[in-house]
Structures are given as structure tokens and as C-alpha cells.
Design a protein around this motif. Sequence first.
Motif, PDB file in Angstrom:
ATOM      1  N   UNK A  66      14.427  70.267   5.258  1.00 19.56           N
ATOM      2  CA  UNK A  66      14.618  70.097   3.822  1.00 19.56           C
ATOM      3  C   UNK A  66      13.674  69.044   3.273  1.00 19.56           C
ATOM      4  N   UNK A  67      13.531  67.935   3.981  1.00 20.70           N
ATOM      5  CA  UNK A  67      12.581  66.900   3.558  1.00 20.70           C
ATOM      6  C   UNK A  67      11.165  67.439   3.549  1.00 20.70           C
ATOM      7  N   UNK A  68      10.803  68.206   4.565  1.00 16.20           N
ATOM      8  CA  UNK A  68       9.470  68.803   4.615  1.00 16.20           C
ATOM      9  C   UNK A  68       9.269  69.742   3.435  1.00 16.20           C
ATOM     10  N   UNK A  69      10.258  70.567   3.152  1.00 17.25           N
ATOM     11  CA  UNK A  69      10.168  71.505   2.038  1.00 17.25           C
ATOM     12  C   UNK A  69       9.928  70.779   0.719  1.00 17.25           C
ATOM     13  N   UNK A  70      10.742  69.790   0.434  1.00 16.44           N
ATOM     14  CA  UNK A  70      10.620  69.064  -0.831  1.00 16.44           C
ATOM     15  C   UNK A  70       9.297  68.312  -0.919  1.00 16.44           C
ATOM     16  N   UNK A  71       8.860  67.759   0.197  1.00 18.25           N
ATOM     17  CA  UNK A  71       7.605  67.006   0.208  1.00 18.25           C
ATOM     18  C   UNK A  71       6.420  67.918  -0.069  1.00 18.25           C
ATOM     19  N   UNK A  72       6.415  69.099   0.519  1.00 24.61           N
ATOM     20  CA  UNK A  72       5.309  70.024   0.307  1.00 24.61           C
ATOM     21  C   UNK A  72       5.296  70.546  -1.127  1.00 24.61           C
ATOM     22  N   UNK A  73       6.462  70.782  -1.696  1.00 29.34           N
ATOM     23  CA  UNK A  73       6.529  71.244  -3.082  1.00 29.34           C
ATOM     24  C   UNK A  73       5.980  70.191  -4.044  1.00 29.34           C
ATOM     25  N   UNK A  74       6.231  68.939  -3.719  1.00 32.01           N
ATOM     26  CA  UNK A  74       5.811  67.843  -4.587  1.00 32.01           C
ATOM     27  C   UNK A  74       4.392  67.361  -4.296  1.00 32.01           C
ATOM     28  N   UNK A  79      -1.118  76.898  -4.696  1.00 32.12           N
ATOM     29  CA  UNK A  79      -0.023  77.802  -4.343  1.00 32.12           C
ATOM     30  C   UNK A  79       0.646  77.462  -3.020  1.00 32.12           C
ATOM     31  N   UNK A  80      -0.041  76.754  -2.135  1.00 30.08           N
ATOM     32  CA  UNK A  80       0.489  76.571  -0.790  1.00 30.08           C
ATOM     33  C   UNK A  80       1.703  75.658  -0.752  1.00 30.08           C
ATOM     34  N   UNK A  81       1.786  74.676  -1.638  1.00 30.81           N
ATOM     35  CA  UNK A  81       2.945  73.801  -1.668  1.00 30.81           C
ATOM     36  C   UNK A  81       4.233  74.565  -1.918  1.00 30.81           C
ATOM     37  N   UNK A  82       4.302  75.338  -3.016  1.00 27.03           N
ATOM     38  CA  UNK A  82       5.501  76.138  -3.263  1.00 27.03           C
ATOM     39  C   UNK A  82       5.778  77.168  -2.162  1.00 27.03           C
ATOM     40  N   UNK A  83       4.735  77.810  -1.648  1.00 26.65           N
ATOM     41  CA  UNK A  83       4.942  78.838  -0.626  1.00 26.65           C
ATOM     42  C   UNK A  83       5.529  78.248   0.648  1.00 26.65           C
ATOM     43  N   UNK A  84       4.913  77.186   1.147  1.00 28.88           N
ATOM     44  CA  UNK A  84       5.466  76.561   2.345  1.00 28.88           C
ATOM     45  C   UNK A  84       6.765  75.833   2.040  1.00 28.88           C
ATOM     46  N   UNK A  85       6.906  75.373   0.799  1.00 28.68           N
ATOM     47  CA  UNK A  85       8.158  74.742   0.414  1.00 28.68           C
ATOM     48  C   UNK A  85       9.334  75.680   0.543  1.00 28.68           C
ATOM     49  N   UNK A  86       9.204  76.905   0.010  1.00 27.97           N
ATOM     50  CA  UNK A  86      10.324  77.857   0.109  1.00 27.97           C
ATOM     51  C   UNK A  86      10.470  78.388   1.535  1.00 27.97           C
ATOM     52  N   UNK A  87       9.373  78.458   2.270  1.00 31.90           N
ATOM     53  CA  UNK A  87       9.447  78.897   3.667  1.00 31.90           C
ATOM     54  C   UNK A  87      10.354  77.956   4.464  1.00 31.90           C
ATOM     55  N   UNK A  88      10.090  76.648   4.354  1.00 33.53           N
ATOM     56  CA  UNK A  88      10.884  75.692   5.116  1.00 33.53           C
ATOM     57  C   UNK A  88      12.260  75.468   4.501  1.00 33.53           C
ATOM     58  N   UNK A  89      12.389  75.672   3.199  1.00 34.41           N
ATOM     59  CA  UNK A  89      13.704  75.606   2.565  1.00 34.41           C
ATOM     60  C   UNK A  89      14.614  76.690   3.133  1.00 34.41           C
ATOM     61  N   UNK A  90      14.081  77.898   3.266  1.00 34.53           N
ATOM     62  CA  UNK A  90      14.864  78.990   3.830  1.00 34.53           C
ATOM     63  C   UNK A  90      15.284  78.710   5.258  1.00 34.53           C
ATOM     64  N   UNK A 116      11.920  84.138   1.104  1.00 33.47           N
ATOM     65  CA  UNK A 116      11.547  83.109   0.151  1.00 33.47           C
ATOM     66  C   UNK A 116      10.112  83.230  -0.300  1.00 33.47           C
ATOM     67  N   UNK A 117       9.211  83.431   0.642  1.00 28.71           N
ATOM     68  CA  UNK A 117       7.787  83.546   0.302  1.00 28.71           C
ATOM     69  C   UNK A 117       7.536  84.784  -0.548  1.00 28.71           C
ATOM     70  N   UNK A 118       8.164  85.887  -0.207  1.00 24.37           N
ATOM     71  CA  UNK A 118       7.945  87.117  -0.960  1.00 24.37           C
ATOM     72  C   UNK A 118       8.569  87.051  -2.351  1.00 24.37           C
ATOM     73  N   UNK A 119       9.650  86.292  -2.492  1.00 29.65           N
ATOM     74  CA  UNK A 119      10.317  86.187  -3.787  1.00 29.65           C
ATOM     75  C   UNK A 119       9.473  85.451  -4.827  1.00 29.65           C
ATOM     76  N   UNK A 120       8.715  84.443  -4.390  1.00 32.24           N
ATOM     77  CA  UNK A 120       7.980  83.639  -5.378  1.00 32.24           C
ATOM     78  C   UNK A 120       6.514  84.035  -5.508  1.00 32.24           C
ATOM     79  N   UNK A 121       6.019  84.889  -4.624  1.00 25.44           N
ATOM     80  CA  UNK A 121       4.613  85.274  -4.669  1.00 25.44           C
ATOM     81  C   UNK A 121       4.437  86.760  -4.904  1.00 25.44           C
TER      82      UNK A 121
END
Length: 215
Positions: A66-74, A79-90, A116-121
Amino acid sequence: MKTVDCRNGKPVLDGLIETILENRGYLSEIDGKIGDGDHGVNMSKGFSLCRDRLAGTAYSLSEGLTTLSLTLMEGIGGSMGPLYGVLFEGMADACMGKTELDAADVERMLQNAVEGVMDIGSARRGDKTLLDTLIPAQEAFSAARSQGGDLESCLAAMTAAAQAGWQATEAMVAKVGRASRLGERSRGVLDAGATSCYLLLQSLGNTLSGMLQET
């Protein structure tokens, strides 16, 4: 039955972080052939920030992811921040509240990551993206489990399929992102996102395999 104690997430997160930091130059080199050339720099920035946030703390696998997900999103642009963010969030959601993981739990982690990745991309399999690594990895894990494989053999199948999927991007034409503007000129080069995804899944598979216990 073989399971993994997931109350301590440090081994997995350390492996993921070290993998990206060690391959920073390689990822940017690949990206530079048909992209901006900053994939390794951006990924390294995000994973370094995560390392700093986790330093000196105790955390479960779900909490670490979860920390990794939030950190990558921020912390990562484009595009890679949100994509990897939702990947690790899932993945984090799939193991939340658990003390150990079995093959069904890891399968759910991978399924959540794909969804997650397919939903946002807008990308789909065959478009020369990280999905060309992630989807085969998830499918191979699920296939191995459906055939009665234990967690160890399922992880091995996942890693092998991730490698094959990553390598297959070299022959693909990019359909989305900056590289898509190159058309046929994007063929003959590995995709940077697919590369980082393979490296991360390889690290995940290796670390979880090393943590296996009989229950």
C-alpha cells in the motif's frame, strides 16, 4: 500445503526496491530507444521514496505494498505512476488482513493487478505495454493452480510466462503511448514498461519462493 508468512513485508519490498534501483540505467536505456528515456529514472525515484518511507518501520506485506502504491501514484510523473500504483494497490488489497498467503491468495493478487491496470488504461494485450508481461504471468499462475500445482510451482510458472511475455514485446508494434507514433519503427525494441514489470514479477516470485513454509 505451502504458504508464505506475510506479517513481515520487508523481504518482498526490499526485493522490489533493490530490483528497480539496480536496473535504473537498463530501464532508461531501453526506454530511450522508442520513448523519453526516463523510465528508469522515474521508477528509481518512486521506489527510492518508498524505501525512505518504510525505513525503520515494521509492516505487513499489505501495508508495504500500500505504501509503495501511494508513493508511486504521488512520486512518478506520466502514466507509469498511476499504472503501477493500481497494480500494487490491487495486490495489497488481496492480502489485507491475512497472516499467510496460499496459492489462491497470490492468484487473487495477480488478478487484481491485471484488473486495476486495465480499468484505468486503454491498453490491451498485444499493444506493447506492461500488460504483455502481466497478463501472461497471471494466466500461467492460474493455469498451474487449476492443474493442482502448489504455490512454489505456480510462482515458477508465473515467472517463466512473465519472461516470455516481456521478450515477445520486441516483435510488437506499439499501439498506445508515445512509442505508438513511431508505428513500425517501434518494432524490434523491448517495451520499457514490460521490462520493469518482468523484473518486478521475477523479484516477487523469487522472494516469495524463498519464504515458503509447510503448513
